[in-house]
Structure formats: structure tokens, C-alpha cells
Design an enzyme around this catalytic site. Structure first.
Site, PDB file in Angstrom:
ATOM      1  N   HIS A 124       0.818  -1.210   0.000  1.00  0.00           N
ATOM      2  CA  HIS A 124       0.000   0.000   0.000  1.00  0.00           C
ATOM      3  C   HIS A 124       0.858   1.268   0.000  1.00  0.00           C
ATOM      4  CE1 HIS A 124       0.959   0.862   4.194  1.00  0.00           C
ATOM      5  NE2 HIS A 124       0.763  -0.423   4.450  1.00  0.00           N
ATOM      6  N   GLN A 181       2.210   5.074   1.132  1.00  0.00           N
ATOM      7  CA  GLN A 181       2.689   5.586   2.429  1.00  0.00           C
ATOM      8  C   GLN A 181       1.530   6.095   3.287  1.00  0.00           C
ATOM      9  OE1 GLN A 181       4.268   9.631   3.068  1.00  0.00           O
ATOM     10  NE2 GLN A 181       6.267   8.658   3.290  1.00  0.00           N
ATOM     11  N   ASN A 202       3.491   5.121   8.738  1.00  0.00           N
ATOM     12  CA  ASN A 202       4.779   4.843   8.105  1.00  0.00           C
ATOM     13  C   ASN A 202       5.764   5.965   8.371  1.00  0.00           C
ATOM     14  OD1 ASN A 202       3.213   3.372   5.164  1.00  0.00           O
ATOM     15  ND2 ASN A 202       3.995   2.344   6.979  1.00  0.00           N
ATOM     16  N   ARG A 257      -6.136   1.707   4.168  1.00  0.00           N
ATOM     17  CA  ARG A 257      -4.931   1.998   3.396  1.00  0.00           C
ATOM     18  C   ARG A 257      -4.792   1.048   2.214  1.00  0.00           C
ATOM     19  NH1 ARG A 257      -3.483  -0.499   8.198  1.00  0.00           N
ATOM     20  NH2 ARG A 257      -1.859  -2.119   8.181  1.00  0.00           N
ATOM     21  N   GLU A 298      -2.485  -7.374   7.574  1.00  0.00           N
ATOM     22  CA  GLU A 298      -1.127  -7.410   8.111  1.00  0.00           C
ATOM     23  C   GLU A 298      -1.110  -8.241   9.393  1.00  0.00           C
ATOM     24  OE1 GLU A 298       1.963  -7.453   8.058  1.00  0.00           O
ATOM     25  OE2 GLU A 298       2.590  -5.382   7.717  1.00  0.00           O
ATOM     26  N   GLU A 299       0.081  -8.595   9.852  1.00  0.00           N
ATOM     27  CA  GLU A 299       0.231  -9.247  11.153  1.00  0.00           C
ATOM     28  C   GLU A 299      -0.478  -8.429  12.238  1.00  0.00           C
ATOM     29  OE1 GLU A 299       3.868 -10.148  14.345  1.00  0.00           O
ATOM     30  OE2 GLU A 299       4.327  -9.631  12.266  1.00  0.00           O
ATOM     31  N   TYR A 331      -0.387  -7.064  15.852  1.00  0.00           N
ATOM     32  CA  TYR A 331       0.679  -6.821  16.817  1.00  0.00           C
ATOM     33  C   TYR A 331       0.177  -6.732  18.257  1.00  0.00           C
ATOM     34  CZ  TYR A 331       3.371  -5.766  12.618  1.00  0.00           C
ATOM     35  OH  TYR A 331       3.986  -5.841  11.392  1.00  0.00           O
TER      36      TYR A 331
END
Length: 219
Positions: A11, A13, A17, A60, A88-89, A91
């Protein structure tokens, strides 16, 4: 058995990020630079016909996917299919936390104070395990949990009836997710301590029960 080409784009920025924060399942919007970067990627892919497009259900990823599909001139699909399986992972407690600080907390007890140190000695999978171990709520995904989800995500893509042998398929993904794909399916050919750039392209050949990375972090 069919084989198709999976175009995996990180994706554009986001603000997280810029701030170097983990954003896993949390969201931050694309920056102006991120939008322009997605448009640049869209131009590079404008003449590639995609038979299907996928992304996670994070804003995003969806925003980046729509920019790319809107600019496509080859008669591709109009909208991506979204799924939480492609996120995404996760966290856990460290969602939104400073990235170097988090990996220090996870790795330092093992004598490995940075993400790169963990990956160089062990693997990205071990980094996931260490993070779950460090999470006071133990809600972060370890490697087994992550791949249980992502295996279902890959099967979700494979099961799309619009995909035929030799087709091109678009997937908008995330930094650690791309790294994890490359570590698992790259046959050791690529440096997985180097994060993929926002808007970069990673290519895989996907079959019914396997995958192989054919290019990484193409900009």
C-alpha cells in the site's frame, strides 16, 4: 492444476509509516505522498489485465487498490474483493507502537535487540513468536496463528472462479505480510531484512498448493 501470476503491491505511504509505527490491524490514512505513490504504481500497471483483485479490509489497502484499478486501461475488475484474512500481522498490545522500541522489547531478552537481528539469526516467523511472548495480553499473532489465517487468505484468492491458467491477479498488501510471503516462498533468494517500499511490486507464481516468488520490491 492452474498457475497464475500474483502482483503483490504494498500500500501507499501512511502517517504511521512516517512515524515508524506498527499499524497491523489498526489504520492510518494514506498521506499525499502515499496517494501520489499509488498513482505512480497505477501507471506502471495500467496496461496489465487483472482477472481479479484483492486486498485486506483496511482503508490503506482499499484506497491503494482503488487508485490502481481506477487507472487500469486493460479492462480489469472495477473493485477489489476485501477480506480480513489478508490483513497485516496483528501486533496485539503493540499496535501503533514505535517500531524499533517494540522489536527491542521482543528481542532483547533473547540477546537480539532489533528486528533485523532476530531475522538474521532466525526468521520473521521467530520475530512473530517473540512478539507474542512479549505481549502482556498475548494477543499478538505468533507465526502459527499468522499462517493459519494467511493460508485461508491464499485459498480465498485461489478459489475465485474468475481466475484461470496464466491470468494476472492483483493483491494490495502490507510490509510485513510481503516479507512473510517472500521468506516462505522466495527459496532464500531475497534479503528479507530489507523492507519493501510503499507502492513496490512483488510477484509470485501461484499454483493450487504452492507458490514461488519471481520478483521482490520492484520499484
Amino acid at each position: 492444476m492452474i498457475k497464475f501470476n500474483l502482483y503483490v503491491v504494498r500500500h501507499g505511504q501512511t502517517y504511521f509509516n512516517i512515524f515508524n509505527r506498527l499499524q497491523g490491524w489498526s489504520n492510518s490514512p494514506l498521506t499525499e505522498k502515499g496517494i501520489e505513490g499509488a498513482k505512480d504504481t497505477a501507471k506502471k500497471l495500467a496496461n496489465i489485465k487483472f482477472s481479479a483483485a484483492f486486498c485486506s479490509d483496511t482503508t490503506r489497502a482499499m484506497h491503494t487498490a482503488q487508485i490502481i484499478l481506477d487507472a487500469n486501461k486493460a479492462g480489469s475488475v472495477d473493485q477489489p474483493l476485501t477480506s480480513p484474512l489478508l490483513r497485516e500481522e496483528f501486533y496485539g498490545y503493540y499496535e501503533g507502537n514505535d517500531m524499533p522500541q517494540t522489536w527491542y522489547v521482543a528481542g532483547a531478552p533473547h540477546g537480539l535487540p532489533t528486528f533485523k537481528d532476530i531475522v538474521n539469526k532466525y526468521s520473521i516467523g521467530k520475530a512473530k513468536d517473540y512478539l507474542k511472548e512479549a505481549d502482556p495480553f498475548h494477543m499478538a499473532e505468533d507465526n502459527e496463528e499468522y499462517w493459519t489465517r494467511w493460508n485461508k487468505g491464499l485459498d480465498f484468492i485461489r478459489s475465485d472462479k474468475n481466475i484461470h491458467d496464466g491470468d494476472n491477479v492483483l493483491l494490495i498488501s502490507h510490509g510485513n505480510a510481503v516479507l512473510s510471503l517472500v521468506e516462505r516462498f522466495g527459496k532464500g533468494k531475497y534479503d528479507v531484512t530489507e523492507r519493501p517500499a510503499n507502492g513496490s511490486l512483488t510477484k509470485l507464481e501461484i499454483t493450487d498448493n504452492d507458490a514461488e516468488v519471481t520478483g521482490y520490491n520492484i520499484q
